[in-house]
Write a protein that holds these residues in place. Structure first.
Motif, mmCIF file in Angstrom:
data_model
loop_
_atom_site.group_PDB
_atom_site.id
_atom_site.type_symbol
_atom_site.label_atom_id
_atom_site.label_comp_id
_atom_site.label_asym_id
_atom_site.label_seq_id
_atom_site.Cartn_x
_atom_site.Cartn_y
_atom_site.Cartn_z
ATOM 1 N N VAL A 145 4.479 -60.842 96.302
ATOM 2 C CA VAL A 145 3.451 -60.121 96.636
ATOM 3 C C VAL A 145 4.036 -58.725 96.758
ATOM 4 C CG1 VAL A 145 1.456 -59.552 97.913
ATOM 5 C CG2 VAL A 145 1.983 -61.852 97.588
ATOM 6 N N GLU A 146 3.436 -57.812 95.739
ATOM 7 C CA GLU A 146 4.036 -56.517 95.865
ATOM 8 C C GLU A 146 3.099 -55.334 96.371
ATOM 9 O OE1 GLU A 146 6.249 -54.022 96.252
ATOM 10 O OE2 GLU A 146 7.457 -54.753 94.468
ATOM 11 N N LEU A 147 3.362 -55.204 97.580
ATOM 12 C CA LEU A 147 2.400 -54.054 98.225
ATOM 13 C C LEU A 147 3.089 -52.475 98.352
ATOM 14 C CD1 LEU A 147 0.821 -56.087 101.373
ATOM 15 C CD2 LEU A 147 0.019 -55.905 98.831
ATOM 16 N N ASP A 148 4.126 -52.454 97.597
ATOM 17 C CA ASP A 148 4.738 -51.149 97.685
ATOM 18 C C ASP A 148 4.338 -50.348 96.548
ATOM 19 O OD1 ASP A 148 6.476 -49.035 97.755
ATOM 20 O OD2 ASP A 148 8.316 -50.082 97.909
ATOM 21 N N VAL A 149 3.435 -49.525 96.843
ATOM 22 C CA VAL A 149 2.582 -48.716 95.705
ATOM 23 C C VAL A 149 3.550 -47.728 95.275
ATOM 24 C CG1 VAL A 149 0.384 -49.145 96.450
ATOM 25 C CG2 VAL A 149 1.570 -47.344 97.321
ATOM 26 N N GLY A 150 4.420 -47.138 95.842
ATOM 27 C CA GLY A 150 5.541 -46.184 95.214
ATOM 28 C C GLY A 150 6.679 -46.796 94.422
ATOM 29 N N GLN A 151 6.885 -47.969 94.692
ATOM 30 C CA GLN A 151 8.262 -48.546 94.026
ATOM 31 C C GLN A 151 7.871 -49.874 93.560
ATOM 32 O OE1 GLN A 151 11.404 -46.346 93.519
ATOM 33 N NE2 GLN A 151 10.185 -44.918 93.990
ATOM 34 N N SER A 152 6.743 -50.194 92.940
ATOM 35 C CA SER A 152 6.648 -51.410 92.586
ATOM 36 C C SER A 152 7.690 -52.150 91.629
ATOM 37 C CB SER A 152 5.277 -51.526 91.851
ATOM 38 O OG SER A 152 4.992 -53.092 91.347
ATOM 39 N N GLY A 153 7.874 -53.510 92.038
ATOM 40 C CA GLY A 153 8.930 -54.089 91.118
ATOM 41 C C GLY A 153 8.124 -54.958 89.979
ATOM 42 N N VAL A 154 6.806 -54.678 89.896
ATOM 43 C CA VAL A 154 6.155 -55.584 89.285
ATOM 44 C C VAL A 154 5.355 -55.177 88.141
ATOM 45 C CG1 VAL A 154 4.273 -57.438 89.030
ATOM 46 C CG2 VAL A 154 5.878 -57.713 91.041
ATOM 47 N N SER A 155 4.738 -54.066 88.596
ATOM 48 C CA SER A 155 3.813 -53.366 87.893
ATOM 49 C C SER A 155 4.079 -51.784 87.722
ATOM 50 C CB SER A 155 2.407 -53.419 87.796
ATOM 51 O OG SER A 155 1.424 -52.775 86.695
ATOM 52 N N VAL A 156 3.261 -50.942 87.110
ATOM 53 C CA VAL A 156 3.394 -49.494 87.251
ATOM 54 C C VAL A 156 3.249 -48.926 88.669
ATOM 55 C CG1 VAL A 156 2.753 -49.236 84.708
ATOM 56 C CG2 VAL A 156 1.240 -48.757 86.520
ATOM 57 N N PRO A 157 3.766 -47.543 89.109
ATOM 58 C CA PRO A 157 3.326 -47.302 90.322
ATOM 59 C C PRO A 157 2.096 -47.237 90.580
ATOM 60 C CG PRO A 157 5.051 -45.922 89.168
ATOM 61 C CD PRO A 157 4.634 -46.848 88.255
ATOM 62 N N GLY A 158 1.280 -47.056 91.868
ATOM 63 C CA GLY A 158 0.122 -46.801 91.998
ATOM 64 C C GLY A 158 -0.728 -48.103 92.053
ATOM 65 N N THR A 159 -0.101 -49.332 91.978
ATOM 66 C CA THR A 159 -0.540 -50.572 92.030
ATOM 67 C C THR A 159 -0.116 -51.445 93.147
ATOM 68 O OG1 THR A 159 1.032 -51.553 90.479
ATOM 69 C CG2 THR A 159 -0.921 -50.501 89.468
ATOM 70 N N VAL A 160 -0.980 -52.458 93.534
ATOM 71 C CA VAL A 160 -0.521 -53.657 94.168
ATOM 72 C C VAL A 160 -0.476 -54.858 93.403
ATOM 73 C CG1 VAL A 160 -0.983 -52.911 96.507
ATOM 74 C CG2 VAL A 160 -2.742 -54.154 95.275
ATOM 75 N N SER A 161 0.200 -55.890 93.698
ATOM 76 C CA SER A 161 0.278 -57.130 92.534
ATOM 77 C C SER A 161 0.761 -58.315 93.145
ATOM 78 C CB SER A 161 1.139 -56.774 91.350
ATOM 79 O OG SER A 161 2.147 -56.228 91.752
ATOM 80 N N ALA A 162 0.481 -59.162 92.565
ATOM 81 C CA ALA A 162 1.210 -60.977 92.809
ATOM 82 C C ALA A 162 1.809 -61.400 91.469
ATOM 83 C CB ALA A 162 0.277 -61.704 93.555
ATOM 84 N N LEU A 163 2.593 -61.924 91.629
ATOM 85 C CA LEU A 163 3.584 -62.676 90.532
ATOM 86 C C LEU A 163 3.941 -63.998 90.881
ATOM 87 C CD1 LEU A 163 4.780 -61.942 87.637
ATOM 88 C CD2 LEU A 163 6.711 -61.241 88.877
ATOM 89 N N CYS A 164 3.810 -64.941 90.191
ATOM 90 C CA CYS A 164 4.241 -66.236 90.476
ATOM 91 C C CYS A 164 5.711 -66.481 89.854
ATOM 92 C CB CYS A 164 3.444 -67.589 89.727
ATOM 93 S SG CYS A 164 1.933 -67.263 89.923
#
Ligand code: ATP
Length: 432
Positions: A145-164
């Protein structure tokens, strides 16, 4: 452990439980090769005699449990071997989480939900990657679960996300990002709209819990939540909110004793709060460096890794074919609010944006929300848009107010899959 130069590269002999740390110089590339023994990069095993390439600015640690020989070719800013690493503590943490998963399996319960917190530049993302790769190497299916909106490892910045997570992170590229669940936040710091940030955290928690109910492996695998480095004031409150929304069992606090004590005080007693040291290898990143990383993340979204794989499309979109919104009205003094309206309402309000020249270079999220008037009940409605995931992103490259059209950069050819667009504070200038 010192490096010795031979032929193409510099050789390093690493004793067991040591790591080679290196940084790639700006504008350069460095190749890493494992010559003998066993080694891993942030939890992913290296194959022998395979050349791994790292781009400018990469900061890498090659760790070995057993001892190994590696070689580096190319210009590094620094390259040194350290014996002083917290890897044993991180491995023990992984072992404890794995025990919780085994117990969850036996007792038909859910696996550990782990939140990783700490100030900026303590290696939160790296610890998440390590724990996820170790878990998946044992056959688990944890969720990031990526809640780092500054440096997301999953999607573009400015997002929160989840990845299996289904396989260990690729040594060069990180986790394979197929079908992540992504929500629009719109800026690189939670502080610009903390109500929205907390709401999206709750959305992700709800979707994750629903998935756990129908997918036993996901439930046992649990989740690892990466958070922002903002740990004071509302940033701290957002961590407490996240812990409760996800009903976390474990909080790993990196480096900061004060934060550790505060969380121990404020979280329910059954939550295990653990203080872990940061690695001396974690490199502090300047504002400019963070900006570059964000830019690179957006470039990757459109052009693929290292600019070789994707070919984005450019096309015109008529203003009349889309609805653009910004989330959150500028806050106004409480005394000026209409009767029965609270500040929360203004932060979660969808404000229509009239397209103009100032849209140029902005990143827009394409919302998955059913277009108004076309959904089963006449559209998801305005309230549904906030809680709807995003199906992709476009960048406005130019605006023609006379013709009432804008030109956009898009990963897919026209037409847009949906017509509800959410504007980000974030800009991207396409130099291709
Ligand atoms: P942020 O608060 O910005 O999200 P963070 O706390 O998540 O930062 P990371 O992104 O994990 O920190 O690490 C910062 C940088 O340090 C990354 O480039 C990472 O590759 C590098 N790094 C982490 N651990 C090591 C190490 N042991 N040796 C060398 N570099 C490392």
């Amino acid at each position: 452990g010192a490096g010795s130069s031979t032929g193409g590269g510099v050789r390093f002999e690493l004793e067991k439980e040591t790591e080679l740390r290196f940084e790639v110089e700006a504008g350069e590339r460095v190749q890493l090769e494992l010559l003998s023994g066993l080694a891993e990069v942030f939890g992913s095993e290296l194959n022998r005699n395979k050349k791994y390439t790292f781009g400018p600015g990469s900061k890498i640690a090659v760790f070995t449990w057993q001892g190994c020989t590696v070689s580096l070719t190319g210009k590094t800013e620094v390259a040194y071997v350290s014996r002083d690493t917290p890897m044993l503590l991180y491995l023990n943490t992984h072992a404890a989480l794995e025990q919780m998963r085994q117990q969850a399996e036996r007792d038909n319960e859910r696996g550990p939900r782990v939140m990783v917190v700490g100030p900026t530049d303590v290696g939160k993302s790296t610890v998440c990657r390590l724990l996820l790769s170790y878990a998946v190497r044992l056959g688990r299916r944890p969720t990031l679960v990526e809640l780092d909106v500054g440096q997301s490892g999953v999607s573009v910045p400015g997002t929160v996300s989840a990845l299996c997570i289904e396989r260990p992170a690729d040594v060069e590229e990180g986790f394979s990002v197929q079908a992540p669940l992504v929500y629009h936040f719109g800026s690189t710091t939670p502080g610009t709209n903390i109500k929205l940030y907390n709401k999206l955290t709750s959305c992700l928690a709800e979707v994750f819990s629903q998935r756990c109910e129908v997918n036993r492996r996901a439930s046992v695998g649990g989740c690892i939540i990466n958070t922002c480095g903002w740990v004071k004031g509302s940033g701290y409150q957002a961590l407490v909110h996240c812990a409760s929304a996800f009903e976390v069992d474990v909080v790993l606090v990196l480096d900061q004793e004060r934060l550790y004590n505060e969380l121990k005080r404020d979280l329910p007693h059954f939550v295990r709060v653990v203080l872990l040291p940061k690695s001396g290898g974690v490199v502090e990143r300047s504002k400019a460096c963070r900006r570059d990383t964000r830019d690179e993340k957006i470039r990757e979204y459109f052009y693929g890794f290292r600019g070789a794989s994707f070919y984005p499309h450019a096309f015109d979109v008529r203003f009349s074919d889309v609805r653009i919104y910004k989330i959150g009205a500028p806050s106004i003094p409480d005394s000026c609010l209409p009767l029965g309206m609270s500040q929360d309402d203004t932060q979660l309000k969808l404000v229509p944006v009239t397209p103009g020249r100032d849209l140029t270079h902005h990143v827009l999220s394409v919302s998955c929300a059913e277009d108004e008037g076309t959904g089963p009940e006449g559209g998801a409605g305005r309230r549904g848009i906030l809680e709807s995931p995003v199906c992709g992103f476009i960048v406005v490259t130019s605006v023609d107010t006379q013709a009432q059209v804008m030109t956009v950069l898009s990963p897919a050819p026209r037409p847009l899959p949906r017509h509800t667009l959410l504007i980000m504070d974030i800009r991207f200038i396409d130099l291709k």
